[in-house]
Design a protein around this motif. Sequence first.
Motif, PDB file in Angstrom:
ATOM      1  N   ASP A 243     -21.311 -31.565  39.001  1.00  0.00           N
ATOM      2  CA  ASP A 243     -22.061 -32.196  40.073  1.00  0.00           C
ATOM      3  C   ASP A 243     -22.766 -31.169  40.976  1.00  0.00           C
ATOM      4  N   GLY A 244     -22.404 -29.910  40.845  1.00  0.00           N
ATOM      5  CA  GLY A 244     -22.825 -28.910  41.832  1.00  0.00           C
ATOM      6  C   GLY A 244     -24.327 -28.763  41.997  1.00  0.00           C
ATOM      7  N   ALA A 245     -25.092 -28.908  40.890  1.00  0.00           N
ATOM      8  CA  ALA A 245     -26.526 -28.624  40.955  1.00  0.00           C
ATOM      9  C   ALA A 245     -27.340 -29.823  41.425  1.00  0.00           C
TER      10      ALA A 245
ATOM     11  N   SER B 185     -21.949 -33.075  32.800  1.00  0.00           N
ATOM     12  CA  SER B 185     -20.826 -32.857  33.723  1.00  0.00           C
ATOM     13  C   SER B 185     -19.913 -31.771  33.193  1.00  0.00           C
ATOM     14  N   VAL B 186     -19.709 -30.766  34.019  1.00  0.00           N
ATOM     15  CA  VAL B 186     -18.878 -29.627  33.629  1.00  0.00           C
ATOM     16  C   VAL B 186     -17.979 -29.294  34.811  1.00  0.00           C
ATOM     17  N   GLY B 187     -16.725 -28.985  34.558  1.00  0.00           N
ATOM     18  CA  GLY B 187     -15.837 -28.617  35.657  1.00  0.00           C
ATOM     19  C   GLY B 187     -15.027 -27.385  35.321  1.00  0.00           C
TER      20      GLY B 187
ATOM     21  N   ILE C 164     -29.845 -25.410  34.397  1.00  0.00           N
ATOM     22  CA  ILE C 164     -29.775 -25.181  35.850  1.00  0.00           C
ATOM     23  C   ILE C 164     -28.369 -25.436  36.384  1.00  0.00           C
ATOM     24  N   ASP C 165     -27.869 -24.473  37.162  1.00  0.00           N
ATOM     25  CA  ASP C 165     -26.595 -24.686  37.845  1.00  0.00           C
ATOM     26  C   ASP C 165     -26.728 -24.247  39.304  1.00  0.00           C
ATOM     27  N   ASP C 166     -25.747 -24.636  40.094  1.00  0.00           N
ATOM     28  CA  ASP C 166     -25.779 -24.278  41.502  1.00  0.00           C
ATOM     29  C   ASP C 166     -25.476 -22.796  41.702  1.00  0.00           C
ATOM     30  N   ILE C 167     -24.446 -22.292  40.997  1.00  0.00           N
ATOM     31  CA  ILE C 167     -23.960 -20.949  41.313  1.00  0.00           C
ATOM     32  C   ILE C 167     -23.389 -20.273  40.065  1.00  0.00           C
TER      33      ILE C 167
HETATM   34 MG    MG Z   1     -20.427 -26.594  38.693  1.00  0.00          MG
END
Ligand code: MG
Length: 187
Positions: free
Chosen positions: A49-51, A72-74, A104-107
């Motif tokens: 959900d981060g991005a 979805s990846v955790g 694309i990812d958040d971090i």
């Molecule tokens: Mg993430």
Amino acid sequence: MSAPIAGVLSNLERVLLNSDLIQRRVAEMALQIEKDYAGGDISVVALMDGAIFFVADLLRRISLPVQVHTLSVGSYHGGTSSTGRIEMLPKLPFVLNGRRVLLIDDILDTGLTLGTVRDRILEECQPESLRVAVLLDKNRPRIREVPVDYVGFEIADEFVVGYGMDYKGHYRNLPCIGILNPTHIES
Ligand code: MG
Ligand code: IMP
């Protein structure tokens, strides 16, 4: 600032990147991506959900045809550091053969998440090309090196929340990115 957000903001020890700065940098990144992909389309794979907020803001600034897939990846599973266990679907739920893929990812933290997803896309999907974009690059030793093409900001090795990033599911809706006050982190 509306009252509910102000309440959540007071749980931060400090703001690292304010909303204006984030939006300005996201606009610059969108321009660069538009230039690099000019004349064609982009198949985005956005890690959830981060991005979620980064992707929404970035892609609305890109005027090329864009196909958006989410995955979805955790790896944090409720804590403030990676467990090293990447959870995702056994088979990727999209077709990307011959496509120009932007992951694309958040971090970027340990590199495990992006490294794992990147390998899976290359193995299972045969894209024409695969590039990676992250809003934040945490300055820390990687468990996996990942080639990244677009970086918003480099940050120190600290746990951050806001603009999509969470602690136990909270703080994602903050318009800024900040460091949580330790009193709000369960030991
Ligand atoms: Mg993430
Ligand atoms: P990596 O697999 O260790 O590179 O971690 C990447 C994932 O962990 C990102 O997709 C984020 O969801 C999460 N993550 C890493 N660092 C932070 C942080 O400081 N705050 C919140 N989530 C983070």
